[in-house]
Design a protein around this motif. Structure first.
Motif, PDB file in Angstrom:
ATOM      1  N   PHE A 105       1.043  -1.413   0.027  1.00 11.66           N
ATOM      2  CA  PHE A 105      -0.002  -0.071   0.068  1.00 11.66           C
ATOM      3  C   PHE A 105       1.039   1.255  -0.070  1.00 11.66           C
ATOM      4  CE2 PHE A 105      -2.300   3.380   2.447  1.00 11.66           C
ATOM      5  CZ  PHE A 105      -3.353   3.529   1.664  1.00 11.66           C
ATOM      6  N   LEU A 106       1.927   1.362   0.782  1.00 13.95           N
ATOM      7  CA  LEU A 106       2.786   2.353   0.843  1.00 13.95           C
ATOM      8  C   LEU A 106       3.604   2.722  -0.505  1.00 13.95           C
ATOM      9  CD1 LEU A 106       4.364   1.805   4.381  1.00 13.95           C
ATOM     10  CD2 LEU A 106       2.942   3.899   3.835  1.00 13.95           C
ATOM     11  N   ASP A 107       3.956   1.507  -1.055  1.00 14.54           N
ATOM     12  CA  ASP A 107       4.624   1.582  -2.264  1.00 14.54           C
ATOM     13  C   ASP A 107       3.795   2.136  -3.569  1.00 14.54           C
ATOM     14  OD1 ASP A 107       6.897   0.944  -1.138  1.00 14.54           O
ATOM     15  OD2 ASP A 107       6.898  -1.298  -1.665  1.00 14.54           O
ATOM     16  N   ALA A 108       2.321   1.874  -3.363  1.00 14.90           N
ATOM     17  CA  ALA A 108       1.545   2.011  -4.575  1.00 14.90           C
ATOM     18  C   ALA A 108       1.297   3.630  -4.645  1.00 14.90           C
ATOM     19  CB  ALA A 108       0.128   1.259  -4.465  1.00 14.90           C
ATOM     20  N   GLY A 109       1.618   4.428  -3.863  1.00 12.16           N
ATOM     21  CA  GLY A 109       1.201   5.886  -4.324  1.00 12.16           C
ATOM     22  C   GLY A 109       2.113   6.783  -3.263  1.00 12.16           C
ATOM     23  N   ALA A 119      -9.923  15.039   1.911  1.00 11.74           N
ATOM     24  CA  ALA A 119     -10.222  16.302   1.820  1.00 11.74           C
ATOM     25  C   ALA A 119      -8.920  17.148   1.266  1.00 11.74           C
ATOM     26  CB  ALA A 119     -10.687  17.244   2.979  1.00 11.74           C
ATOM     27  N   GLN A 120      -7.903  16.444   1.770  1.00  7.48           N
ATOM     28  CA  GLN A 120      -6.352  17.066   1.491  1.00  7.48           C
ATOM     29  C   GLN A 120      -5.860  16.137   0.446  1.00  7.48           C
ATOM     30  OE1 GLN A 120      -6.016  19.536   3.651  1.00  7.48           O
ATOM     31  NE2 GLN A 120      -7.870  18.866   4.517  1.00  7.48           N
ATOM     32  N   GLY A 121      -6.530  15.392  -0.263  1.00  8.13           N
ATOM     33  CA  GLY A 121      -6.006  14.720  -1.399  1.00  8.13           C
ATOM     34  C   GLY A 121      -5.034  13.488  -1.178  1.00  8.13           C
ATOM     35  N   ARG A 122      -5.151  12.957   0.177  1.00  9.63           N
ATOM     36  CA  ARG A 122      -4.268  11.932   0.734  1.00  9.63           C
ATOM     37  C   ARG A 122      -4.725  10.476   1.030  1.00  9.63           C
ATOM     38  NH1 ARG A 122       1.487  13.476   0.701  1.00  9.63           N
ATOM     39  NH2 ARG A 122       1.473  15.722   1.056  1.00  9.63           N
ATOM     40  N   ARG A 123      -4.115   9.459   0.943  1.00 14.02           N
ATOM     41  CA  ARG A 123      -4.490   8.227   1.213  1.00 14.02           C
ATOM     42  C   ARG A 123      -4.380   8.220   2.709  1.00 14.02           C
ATOM     43  NH1 ARG A 123      -1.306   3.843  -1.405  1.00 14.02           N
ATOM     44  NH2 ARG A 123       0.465   5.165  -0.715  1.00 14.02           N
ATOM     45  N   VAL A 124      -5.128   7.142   3.228  1.00 12.50           N
ATOM     46  CA  VAL A 124      -5.180   7.099   4.782  1.00 12.50           C
ATOM     47  C   VAL A 124      -4.771   5.513   5.517  1.00 12.50           C
ATOM     48  CG1 VAL A 124      -7.651   6.832   4.766  1.00 12.50           C
ATOM     49  CG2 VAL A 124      -6.533   7.753   6.876  1.00 12.50           C
ATOM     50  N   ILE A 125      -3.966   5.644   6.311  1.00  8.86           N
ATOM     51  CA  ILE A 125      -3.969   4.241   7.122  1.00  8.86           C
ATOM     52  C   ILE A 125      -4.409   4.414   8.352  1.00  8.86           C
ATOM     53  CG2 ILE A 125      -2.136   2.852   8.265  1.00  8.86           C
ATOM     54  CD1 ILE A 125       0.024   3.771   6.190  1.00  8.86           C
ATOM     55  N   VAL A 126      -5.464   3.553   8.771  1.00  9.47           N
ATOM     56  CA  VAL A 126      -6.204   3.754  10.076  1.00  9.47           C
ATOM     57  C   VAL A 126      -5.742   2.495  10.675  1.00  9.47           C
ATOM     58  CG1 VAL A 126      -8.469   3.763  11.146  1.00  9.47           C
ATOM     59  CG2 VAL A 126      -8.313   4.726   9.029  1.00  9.47           C
ATOM     60  N   ALA A 127      -5.142   2.809  12.191  1.00 11.31           N
ATOM     61  CA  ALA A 127      -4.861   2.156  12.961  1.00 11.31           C
ATOM     62  C   ALA A 127      -6.168   1.661  14.027  1.00 11.31           C
ATOM     63  CB  ALA A 127      -3.858   2.440  14.095  1.00 11.31           C
ATOM     64  N   GLY A 157     -16.066  -0.682   4.389  1.00  6.23           N
ATOM     65  CA  GLY A 157     -15.936  -0.556   3.060  1.00  6.23           C
ATOM     66  C   GLY A 157     -14.543  -1.144   2.825  1.00  6.23           C
ATOM     67  N   ASP A 158     -14.392  -1.004   1.420  1.00  5.50           N
ATOM     68  CA  ASP A 158     -12.953  -1.777   0.891  1.00  5.50           C
ATOM     69  C   ASP A 158     -12.408  -0.618  -0.094  1.00  5.50           C
ATOM     70  OD1 ASP A 158     -11.019  -3.372   0.599  1.00  5.50           O
ATOM     71  OD2 ASP A 158     -12.138  -4.565  -0.759  1.00  5.50           O
ATOM     72  N   GLU A 159     -12.036   0.505   0.182  1.00  7.22           N
ATOM     73  CA  GLU A 159     -11.691   1.603  -0.618  1.00  7.22           C
ATOM     74  C   GLU A 159     -10.162   1.506  -0.888  1.00  7.22           C
ATOM     75  OE1 GLU A 159     -13.691   3.528  -1.930  1.00  7.22           O
ATOM     76  OE2 GLU A 159     -15.575   2.941  -0.835  1.00  7.22           O
ATOM     77  N   ALA A 160      -9.920   1.741  -2.197  1.00 10.51           N
ATOM     78  CA  ALA A 160      -8.444   1.660  -2.374  1.00 10.51           C
ATOM     79  C   ALA A 160      -7.331   2.616  -1.671  1.00 10.51           C
ATOM     80  CB  ALA A 160      -8.314   1.535  -3.735  1.00 10.51           C
ATOM     81  N   ASP A 161      -8.000   3.675  -1.211  1.00  9.49           N
ATOM     82  CA  ASP A 161      -7.219   4.640  -0.804  1.00  9.49           C
ATOM     83  C   ASP A 161      -7.059   4.501   0.655  1.00  9.49           C
ATOM     84  OD1 ASP A 161      -9.641   5.187  -0.205  1.00  9.49           O
ATOM     85  OD2 ASP A 161      -9.606   7.467  -0.494  1.00  9.49           O
ATOM     86  N   CYS A 162      -7.550   3.417   1.345  1.00 10.48           N
ATOM     87  CA  CYS A 162      -7.512   3.279   2.640  1.00 10.48           C
ATOM     88  C   CYS A 162      -7.039   1.968   3.183  1.00 10.48           C
ATOM     89  CB  CYS A 162      -8.984   3.473   3.341  1.00 10.48           C
ATOM     90  SG  CYS A 162      -9.194   3.337   5.148  1.00 10.48           S
TER      91      CYS A 162
END
Length: 405
Positions: free
Chosen positions: A235-239, A268-276, A286-291
């Motif tokens: 995930f980190l390497d993908a964007g 809203a900041q145009g960023r992907r997110v990692i949630v712990a 959900g199963d969003e590609a940016d999370c």
């Protein structure tokens, strides 16, 4: 040398002891950690081959239950009583005992050391429990500090009376069971003549007071060599670098919608997110590609690869993010966390959110500050000023303490 490290609290109370235990073992010491019986603590200590002596009830269950403030004396009595047997057994024949964590539990452990005639050291991971005339004490649940009182010395005297009212009856009962006399001042008993402050001098500078001989060792950091999970690495390497959102051991009782708010604010900041997920079991759904959702993870490795860290403001997470040079957004939930939020904002290495329950708009505003180029530059510069040798310093001091006996 045999050392017992005793605590009761969350991950932030246990992780530093793992760091100290490893450094002590490198010096040839035998080390045990007395801590709550939670499986995540047991696994973390097992990772570094340090034995856990389970003490008291599950810290996770107690935290998630959100007991009423009025039950604090009763809970303190249970914590103190729960210390006496296991800590006594662990500390028999040891050379030194280190006590930290929740004040009643530390008082119980120190009483055990007193009964056994074992040297002891009282430690805090932030300075807010150390009386100082330049700032107010922390307020205990159900006992707010009177806003009309502006003399900090008077407030610290009130703090001592509050601590006695909450904990002294239970402590004296526990001490009586050990054949020890009652104490006159619980806070003074726990702090002792020379308390240790295990926090970073750059992030948490101790300015000194005439009444306390404080030893600041630096933060007790356990170097983490665990690899990041393959899925997370992919995930980190993908964007572009994502924003990390995690609240550790906090149950997040102030808001039931933290995951959704955080994800929307980051997007809203145009960023992907990692949630712990943490103890609040955060999940954006959900199963969003940016999370990407993670559980237990090597934060030292991860924080060096993210655009910013959104967190609760625990001492450990704040220090880890600062060492990694990651800009921070601190959403403080309780206790010392507003202080760490203020330190992050004051140093210009991130933003402090006002209150424990952000909206998409308020968290977005804080993220804009954290993601600004100037903030990242200051965070990167600050990383070089955060020390990593606090556990080694403390281990050496303990060895010297025993050798001087």
């Amino acid at each position: 040398m045999r050392v017992v490290l005793s605590t009761y609290g969350s991950r932030g109370d246990v992780e530093p002891l793992a760091g100290l235990a490893v450094r002590l073992r490198e010096q040839g010491a035998q080390v045990r950690v007395c801590a709550p019986p939670d499986q995540d603590f047991a696994r973390r200590l097992a990772d570094v081959e340090v034995p856990l002596v389970p003490v008291g009830p599950s810290a996770r269950a107690l935290t998630r239950a959100a007991p009423a403030p009025s039950s604090l004396p009763e809970r303190a009595a249970d914590l103190i009583a729960g210390q006496l047997g296991p800590v006594t057994e662990a500390a028999e024949g040891c050379d030194v005992l280190v006590a930290t964590g929740a004040l009643p539990a530390a008082a119980g452990a120190l009483s055990v050391a007193e009964k056994l005639g074992v040297r002891s050291v009282s430690v805090t991971f932030q300075q807010l429990t150390l009386p100082a005339p330049h700032r107010r004490p922390l307020a205990y649940p159900g006992r707010p500090l009177p806003p009309e009182v502006t003399d900090n010395r008077e407030l610290w005297e009130l703090d001592a009376r509050n601590i006695d009212a909450l904990f002294r009856t239970a402590l004296d009962k526990g001490r009586a069971s050990l054949g020890l006399p009652p104490v006159d001042d619980v806070r003074a008993y726990v702090l002792g003549d020379r308390p240790w402050l295990a926090s970073d001098p750059f992030l948490d500078p101790w300015h000194g007071t005439p009444d306390l001989d404080v030893v600041q060792t630096g933060a007790w950091i356990l170097p983490d060599a665990r690899p990041l999970p393959a899925g997370l690495t992919a995930f980190l390497d993908a964007g572009t670098p994502p924003v990390y959102v995690g609240f550790g051991s906090m149950p997040l009782h102030a808001t039931a919608d933290m995951a959704r708010v955080a994800v929307e604010a980051v997007r809203a900041q145009g960023r992907r997110v990692i949630v712990a997920s943490g103890w609040a079991e955060l999940s954006p759904g959900g199963d969003e590609a940016d999370c990407f959702v993670v559980g237990e993870v090597n934060q030292q490795a991860l924080f060096g690869r993210v655009a910013a860290v959104v967190h609760h403001g625990g001492a450990g997470t704040t220090t880890t993010a600062a060492r990694a040079g990651a800009p921070q957004v601190v959403v403080p939930q309780a206790a010392d966390q507003p202080y760490w939020a203020g330190r992050v904002a004051g140093l210009g290495i991130g933003a402090a959110h006002d209150g424990p329950a952000p909206t998409v708009a308020s968290l977005s505003a804080a993220l804009r500050t954290a993601l600004a180029p100037g903030t990242r530059a200051r965070a990167a510069a600050a990383a070089g000023r955060v020390r990593s040798n606090g556990a080694s310093v403390a281990a050496r001091l303990l060895l010297d303490t025993v050798a001087s006996r």
